[in-house]
Motif scaffolding. Structure first.
Motif, PDB file in Angstrom:
ATOM      1  N   LEU A 107      18.678  92.431  22.052  1.00  0.00           N
ATOM      2  CA  LEU A 107      19.277  91.497  23.004  1.00  0.00           C
ATOM      3  C   LEU A 107      20.789  91.473  22.809  1.00  0.00           C
ATOM      4  O   LEU A 107      21.272  91.323  21.687  1.00  0.00           O
ATOM      5  CB  LEU A 107      18.732  90.077  22.807  1.00  0.00           C
ATOM      6  CG  LEU A 107      17.217  89.869  22.896  1.00  0.00           C
ATOM      7  CD1 LEU A 107      16.882  88.405  22.630  1.00  0.00           C
ATOM      8  CD2 LEU A 107      16.681  90.301  24.246  1.00  0.00           C
ATOM      9  N   ASP A 108      21.509  91.633  23.901  1.00  0.00           N
ATOM     10  CA  ASP A 108      22.965  91.509  23.876  1.00  0.00           C
ATOM     11  C   ASP A 108      23.421  90.861  25.178  1.00  0.00           C
ATOM     12  O   ASP A 108      24.089  91.494  25.994  1.00  0.00           O
ATOM     13  CB  ASP A 108      23.618  92.893  23.699  1.00  0.00           C
ATOM     14  CG  ASP A 108      25.148  92.818  23.671  1.00  0.00           C
ATOM     15  OD1 ASP A 108      25.684  91.721  23.408  1.00  0.00           O
ATOM     16  OD2 ASP A 108      25.789  93.854  23.923  1.00  0.00           O
TER      17      ASP A 108
ATOM     18  N   GLU B 132      19.169  81.904  27.976  1.00  0.00           N
ATOM     19  CA  GLU B 132      19.056  82.572  26.689  1.00  0.00           C
ATOM     20  C   GLU B 132      17.820  82.128  25.905  1.00  0.00           C
ATOM     21  O   GLU B 132      17.214  82.948  25.203  1.00  0.00           O
ATOM     22  CB  GLU B 132      20.317  82.364  25.850  1.00  0.00           C
ATOM     23  CG  GLU B 132      20.696  80.917  25.590  1.00  0.00           C
ATOM     24  CD  GLU B 132      22.008  80.797  24.815  1.00  0.00           C
ATOM     25  OE1 GLU B 132      22.099  79.877  23.987  1.00  0.00           O
ATOM     26  OE2 GLU B 132      22.910  81.616  25.039  1.00  0.00           O
TER      27      GLU B 132
ATOM     28  N   LEU C  88      15.035  84.793  24.714  1.00  0.00           N
ATOM     29  CA  LEU C  88      14.683  84.963  23.310  1.00  0.00           C
ATOM     30  C   LEU C  88      13.202  84.707  23.077  1.00  0.00           C
ATOM     31  O   LEU C  88      12.540  85.450  22.339  1.00  0.00           O
ATOM     32  CB  LEU C  88      15.530  84.032  22.441  1.00  0.00           C
ATOM     33  CG  LEU C  88      15.261  84.097  20.928  1.00  0.00           C
ATOM     34  CD1 LEU C  88      15.410  85.526  20.399  1.00  0.00           C
ATOM     35  CD2 LEU C  88      16.201  83.157  20.175  1.00  0.00           C
TER      36      LEU C  88
ATOM     37  N   ILE D 160      19.702  90.884  17.663  1.00  0.00           N
ATOM     38  CA  ILE D 160      20.573  90.211  18.630  1.00  0.00           C
ATOM     39  C   ILE D 160      22.031  90.517  18.284  1.00  0.00           C
ATOM     40  O   ILE D 160      22.505  90.195  17.194  1.00  0.00           O
ATOM     41  CB  ILE D 160      20.349  88.690  18.609  1.00  0.00           C
ATOM     42  CG1 ILE D 160      18.859  88.363  18.773  1.00  0.00           C
ATOM     43  CG2 ILE D 160      21.175  88.022  19.697  1.00  0.00           C
ATOM     44  CD1 ILE D 160      18.517  86.933  18.445  1.00  0.00           C
TER      45      ILE D 160
ATOM     46  N   ARG E 280      25.847  89.809  18.526  1.00  0.00           N
ATOM     47  CA  ARG E 280      26.667  88.625  18.802  1.00  0.00           C
ATOM     48  C   ARG E 280      28.110  88.863  18.359  1.00  0.00           C
ATOM     49  O   ARG E 280      28.376  89.669  17.457  1.00  0.00           O
ATOM     50  CB  ARG E 280      26.132  87.403  18.024  1.00  0.00           C
ATOM     51  CG  ARG E 280      24.695  87.055  18.321  1.00  0.00           C
ATOM     52  CD  ARG E 280      24.475  86.715  19.777  1.00  0.00           C
ATOM     53  NE  ARG E 280      24.906  85.358  20.109  1.00  0.00           N
ATOM     54  CZ  ARG E 280      25.079  84.936  21.359  1.00  0.00           C
ATOM     55  NH1 ARG E 280      24.916  85.747  22.364  1.00  0.00           N
ATOM     56  NH2 ARG E 280      25.421  83.689  21.590  1.00  0.00           N
TER      57      ARG E 280
ATOM     58  N   LEU F 270      22.061  82.893  19.096  1.00  0.00           N
ATOM     59  CA  LEU F 270      21.472  82.866  20.426  1.00  0.00           C
ATOM     60  C   LEU F 270      20.401  81.783  20.483  1.00  0.00           C
ATOM     61  O   LEU F 270      19.492  81.740  19.647  1.00  0.00           O
ATOM     62  CB  LEU F 270      20.858  84.230  20.763  1.00  0.00           C
ATOM     63  CG  LEU F 270      20.326  84.374  22.190  1.00  0.00           C
ATOM     64  CD1 LEU F 270      21.467  84.351  23.194  1.00  0.00           C
ATOM     65  CD2 LEU F 270      19.519  85.666  22.343  1.00  0.00           C
TER      66      LEU F 270
END
Length: 255
Positions: free
Chosen positions: A170-171, A200, A204, A217, A219, A226
């Protein structure tokens, strides 16, 4: 809305037939030229560009070739974060926020089979063009062969998988990111198309419920977790960090 705020499609004469198909697919008008400050797609001999005035963004996986060499690849934070200790076989990954696909390329080069999910249809078109051109490059063909693009909503995809992936990446676009320099300005063109993540928590949770061995993830180094979810551990660099969530593994039901 002024004409300068409307996304349009420009095309070289030799690619006009492809442009008409793309115009229909994306619902964009084909124009002869862009106004000052107008965001547009340009399809020419080099590929599909996103541009505005003198800035132009064209996906180019060949620029990452130095990072794909084994010695360099082993040092990539993302690869370190995504690897599953003791796993045998070909691991699978879902890049649920694919963007221009560079992170997915790193994972594919490291041996993952990667599904890239991009919800914005224009960014997905840019990414598809990038992947198609890369598949013609002998140095990238095998790597790109382990990448598959899904143009659509990643939450829906994650909720309807046939089998759990080993890793979900996840980005989501982060509103506090501020980059300087030409590269940063080019990437800011993408922000004209896709707003920062507003769901978000749902994203998630969908990633965790998909049953991966790990959710990774990306960040900003000093950005918040997140959805305020504290990871099991993080791998930190100078500008970014990778938060790693290790969901409890679901017990297999024996029949």
């Amino acid at each position: 809305m002024t004409n300068a705020n409307k996304l349009i499609l420009l095309a070289a004469a030799e690619r006009m037939e492809e442009a008409r198909r793309l115009s229909k697919q994306l619902g964009l008008p084909i124009a002869e030229e862009a106004e000052a400050g107008q965001l547009c797609l340009l399809l020419d001999a080099d590929g599909l560009h996103l541009q505005r005035d003198n800035l132009s963004l064209l996906g180019d996986f060949s620029a990452l070739l130095p990072r794909l060499r084994p010695n360099a690849l082993n040092g990539e934070m993302l690869v370190r974060a995504a690897r599953i200790k003791g796993f045998e076989g070909t691991p699978s990954a879902i890049d649920a926020t694919a963007g221009m696909g560079e992170d997915a390329l790193l994972l594919a080069a490291a041996g993952f089979r990667v599904t890239l999910c991009e919800r914005n249809p224009v960014i997905a078109a840019l990414l598809r063009d990038t992947m198609e051109r890369a598949a013609l490059d002998p140095a990238l063909k095998e790597i790109v062969g382990r990448m598959e693009l899904h143009a659509g909503d990643s939450i829906e995809l994650l909720r309807n998988l046939d089998r759990p992936p080993e890793v979900v990446l996840l980005d989501p676009m982060f509103p506090e990111r501020r980059k300087s320099g030409l590269i940063g300005k080019k990437l800011q063109l993408l922000q004209k198309l896709e707003a920062p993540c507003s769901d978000e928590t749902e994203l998630l949770e969908a990633a965790i419920q998909a049953g991966p061995k790990k959710v990774v993830i990306k960040r900003p180094l000093k950005g918040p977790y997140l959805a305020d979810r504290k990871p099991a551990y993080s791998i930190r660099g100078k500008a970014v960090r990778y938060d790693c969530i290790v969901p409890p593994q679901k017990a297999k039901t024996e029949i």
